[in-house]
Design a protein around this motif. Structure first.
Motif, PDB file in Angstrom:
ATOM      1  N   VAL A 119      43.865  -4.851  34.595  1.00 32.81           N
ATOM      2  CA  VAL A 119      45.119  -5.343  35.159  1.00 32.81           C
ATOM      3  C   VAL A 119      46.273  -4.954  34.236  1.00 32.81           C
ATOM      4  N   PRO A 120      47.494  -4.974  34.750  1.00 34.97           N
ATOM      5  CA  PRO A 120      48.637  -4.540  33.944  1.00 34.97           C
ATOM      6  C   PRO A 120      48.865  -5.393  32.701  1.00 34.97           C
ATOM      7  N   ALA A 121      49.351  -4.741  31.645  1.00 34.24           N
ATOM      8  CA  ALA A 121      49.743  -5.400  30.393  1.00 34.24           C
ATOM      9  C   ALA A 121      50.865  -4.560  29.801  1.00 34.24           C
ATOM     10  N   TYR A 122      52.083  -5.107  29.765  1.00 38.87           N
ATOM     11  CA  TYR A 122      53.212  -4.296  29.313  1.00 38.87           C
ATOM     12  C   TYR A 122      54.411  -5.181  28.963  1.00 38.87           C
ATOM     13  N   ASN A 123      55.385  -4.569  28.306  1.00 32.49           N
ATOM     14  CA  ASN A 123      56.634  -5.255  27.974  1.00 32.49           C
ATOM     15  C   ASN A 123      57.662  -5.083  29.081  1.00 32.49           C
ATOM     16  N   ILE A 124      58.457  -6.128  29.277  1.00 27.49           N
ATOM     17  CA  ILE A 124      59.568  -6.043  30.214  1.00 27.49           C
ATOM     18  C   ILE A 124      60.910  -6.265  29.512  1.00 27.49           C
ATOM     19  N   GLU A 125      60.864  -6.634  28.220  1.00 25.86           N
ATOM     20  CA  GLU A 125      62.097  -6.848  27.461  1.00 25.86           C
ATOM     21  C   GLU A 125      62.088  -6.131  26.118  1.00 25.86           C
ATOM     22  N   PRO A 174      54.380   0.302  27.111  1.00 27.50           N
ATOM     23  CA  PRO A 174      54.921   0.774  28.388  1.00 27.50           C
ATOM     24  C   PRO A 174      53.994   0.423  29.560  1.00 27.50           C
ATOM     25  N   LYS A 175      54.584   0.220  30.708  1.00 29.49           N
ATOM     26  CA  LYS A 175      53.819  -0.127  31.901  1.00 29.49           C
ATOM     27  C   LYS A 175      52.838   0.987  32.259  1.00 29.49           C
ATOM     28  N   GLY A 176      51.587   0.599  32.539  1.00 29.93           N
ATOM     29  CA  GLY A 176      50.566   1.546  32.959  1.00 29.93           C
ATOM     30  C   GLY A 176      49.775   2.168  31.834  1.00 29.93           C
ATOM     31  N   ARG A 177      50.171   1.931  30.581  1.00 33.48           N
ATOM     32  CA  ARG A 177      49.486   2.568  29.451  1.00 33.48           C
ATOM     33  C   ARG A 177      48.300   1.745  28.958  1.00 33.48           C
ATOM     34  N   GLY A 178      48.471   0.430  28.899  1.00 34.31           N
ATOM     35  CA  GLY A 178      47.403  -0.434  28.415  1.00 34.31           C
ATOM     36  C   GLY A 178      46.830  -1.304  29.519  1.00 34.31           C
ATOM     37  N   ASP A 226      48.049  -7.023  25.257  1.00 26.38           N
ATOM     38  CA  ASP A 226      49.404  -7.066  24.700  1.00 26.38           C
ATOM     39  C   ASP A 226      50.407  -6.944  25.834  1.00 26.38           C
ATOM     40  N   THR A 227      51.058  -8.033  26.138  1.00 26.69           N
ATOM     41  CA  THR A 227      51.921  -8.072  27.310  1.00 26.69           C
ATOM     42  C   THR A 227      52.969  -9.159  27.165  1.00 26.69           C
ATOM     43  N   GLU A 228      54.016  -9.058  27.945  1.00 32.88           N
ATOM     44  CA  GLU A 228      54.940 -10.166  28.111  1.00 32.88           C
ATOM     45  C   GLU A 228      54.591 -10.868  29.416  1.00 32.88           C
ATOM     46  N   ASN A 229      55.407 -11.821  29.822  1.00 30.67           N
ATOM     47  CA  ASN A 229      55.110 -12.642  31.009  1.00 30.67           C
ATOM     48  C   ASN A 229      55.471 -11.892  32.294  1.00 30.67           C
ATOM     49  N   ILE A 230      54.703 -10.873  32.576  1.00 24.62           N
ATOM     50  CA  ILE A 230      54.973  -9.962  33.687  1.00 24.62           C
ATOM     51  C   ILE A 230      54.701 -10.640  35.041  1.00 24.62           C
ATOM     52  N   PRO A 231      55.366 -10.183  36.088  1.00 23.93           N
ATOM     53  CA  PRO A 231      55.174 -10.799  37.411  1.00 23.93           C
ATOM     54  C   PRO A 231      53.731 -10.762  37.900  1.00 23.93           C
ATOM     55  N   GLU A 232      52.984  -9.725  37.527  1.00 23.29           N
ATOM     56  CA  GLU A 232      51.606  -9.579  37.998  1.00 23.29           C
ATOM     57  C   GLU A 232      50.691 -10.697  37.535  1.00 23.29           C
ATOM     58  N   MET A 233      51.116 -11.451  36.543  1.00 22.02           N
ATOM     59  CA  MET A 233      50.290 -12.576  36.087  1.00 22.02           C
ATOM     60  C   MET A 233      50.074 -13.604  37.192  1.00 22.02           C
ATOM     61  N   GLY A 234      50.992 -13.668  38.125  1.00 24.17           N
ATOM     62  CA  GLY A 234      50.835 -14.605  39.226  1.00 24.17           C
ATOM     63  C   GLY A 234      49.581 -14.367  40.036  1.00 24.17           C
ATOM     64  N   GLN A 235      49.060 -13.133  40.002  1.00 26.34           N
ATOM     65  CA  GLN A 235      47.832 -12.810  40.727  1.00 26.34           C
ATOM     66  C   GLN A 235      46.607 -13.435  40.075  1.00 26.34           C
ATOM     67  N   GLN A 236      46.747 -13.910  38.847  1.00 31.52           N
ATOM     68  CA  GLN A 236      45.622 -14.533  38.131  1.00 31.52           C
ATOM     69  C   GLN A 236      45.700 -16.061  38.175  1.00 31.52           C
ATOM     70  N   LYS A 237      46.564 -16.591  39.003  1.00 31.70           N
ATOM     71  CA  LYS A 237      46.747 -18.032  39.073  1.00 31.70           C
ATOM     72  C   LYS A 237      45.423 -18.735  39.378  1.00 31.70           C
ATOM     73  N   GLY A 238      45.127 -19.766  38.613  1.00 32.06           N
ATOM     74  CA  GLY A 238      43.894 -20.505  38.806  1.00 32.06           C
ATOM     75  C   GLY A 238      42.713 -19.945  38.042  1.00 32.06           C
ATOM     76  N   ALA A 239      42.970 -19.013  37.100  1.00 28.36           N
ATOM     77  CA  ALA A 239      41.875 -18.513  36.261  1.00 28.36           C
ATOM     78  C   ALA A 239      41.204 -19.679  35.545  1.00 28.36           C
ATOM     79  N   TYR A 240      39.912 -19.560  35.344  1.00 26.83           N
ATOM     80  CA  TYR A 240      39.188 -20.621  34.650  1.00 26.83           C
ATOM     81  C   TYR A 240      39.556 -20.637  33.162  1.00 26.83           C
TER      82      TYR A 240
END
Length: 271
Positions: A156-162, A173-177, A194-208
């Motif tokens: 899944v994505p892991a990247y900086n947005i700021e 950078p997006k898509g590298r890691g 290694d990531t910031e609080n990217i929007p894609e994290m919402g897809q993992q909502k409810g992870a154990y």
């Protein structure tokens, strides 16, 4: 909907609860280094901490070895994530059946640590840049999936947005890691990388279980971490990749947001 059934240390049973769907979970905490101090620093002399959870695939043992390095054990199989020799003596740790590498930075791609845990049958799942660097490994790009011993694995994505380097490039950078999501039957373990609080994290909502990084400028600030915790809303939340962690502040912030994640703070070094 999942619930905690038994929580015990060594052989002493401390509490018993009932899951809404009758699924049983067991969490075991050994040699805990969690702290209620307002400013928890690294504790390099602490022993390894292992937490156990009962999943539909069997008992899952989770060890935060230090920094961004993890070890997962289930059904006799050992999974190492980003082994790093500056946080533990890998010559004393179990050999790997699977190694996951998130990206190419030296605190995540450490050939010395890898050589101490690899064996002839070790499988490597890595980002493309890692594969280009070491010359082997099964490449997963963001969104790709595979299976290991009945465990569904997705990159899944892991990247900086700021945060950016002085030259203007993002630290990650997006898509590298990669981050990774491992699904043990129905229980998801989210390893954010290694990531910031990217929007894609919402897809993992409810992870154990979730591992979220917190250090600036490379990953997340306190506020980013709290926002990420809200996006993912795991049952168990491990901060990692930090140099300091104000657990009182973070706990109060999560409680204010009605976030019920159990925060498990561990040492960032075990040397």
């Amino acid at each position: 909907m999942r619930g905690l059934i038994v929580f015990f240390t060594a052989a002493t049973i401390l509490s018993i609860g009932t899951a809404c769907n009758s699924d049983k979970k067991v969490e075991t905490i050994n040699n805990s280094v969690s702290s209620n101090s307002s400013d928890m620093k690294e504790a390099p002399s602490q022993p390894l901490t292992s937490d156990s959870y009962l999943t539909k695939l069997g008992e899952l043992n989770v060890t935060l070895v230090g920094h961004a390095s993890l070890m997962l054990e289930i059904n006799g199989k050992v999974i190492h994530v980003d082994p790093y020799s500056k946080v533990a003596d890998y010559s004393k740790l179990p050999k790997a059946d699977l190694v996951l590498l998130t990206h190419e930075h030296s605190d995540h791609l450490d050939l010395g640590a890898i050589e101490q845990i690899r064996q002839a049958k070790t499988r490597f799942i890595v980002s493309k840049v890692c594969a280009d660097s070491i010359g082997y490994g099964e490449v997963l790009n963001n969104g790709d999936k595979t299976i290991f011993e009945g465990i569904d694995i997705q990159a899944v994505p892991a990247y900086n947005i700021e945060s950016k380097r002085p030259d203007g490039e993002y630290y990650h950078p997006k898509g590298r890691g990669n981050g990774y999501v491992l699904t043990f039957g129905s229980e998801k373990v989210y390893i954010a990388g290694d990531t910031e609080n990217i929007p894609e994290m919402g897809q993992q909502k409810g992870a154990y279980i979730a591992f979220l990084p917190k250090n600036t400028p490379y990953t997340m600030t306190d506020d980013m971490f709290i926002d990420a915790a809200q996006k993912v809303s795991p049952v168990y939340l491990y901060p990692y990749h930090f140099s300091e962690f104000n657990d009182d502040k973070i706990t109060k912030a999560l409680e204010k947001e009605n976030n019920k994640a159990k925060l498990l703070v561990r040492s960032m070094s075990n040397l």
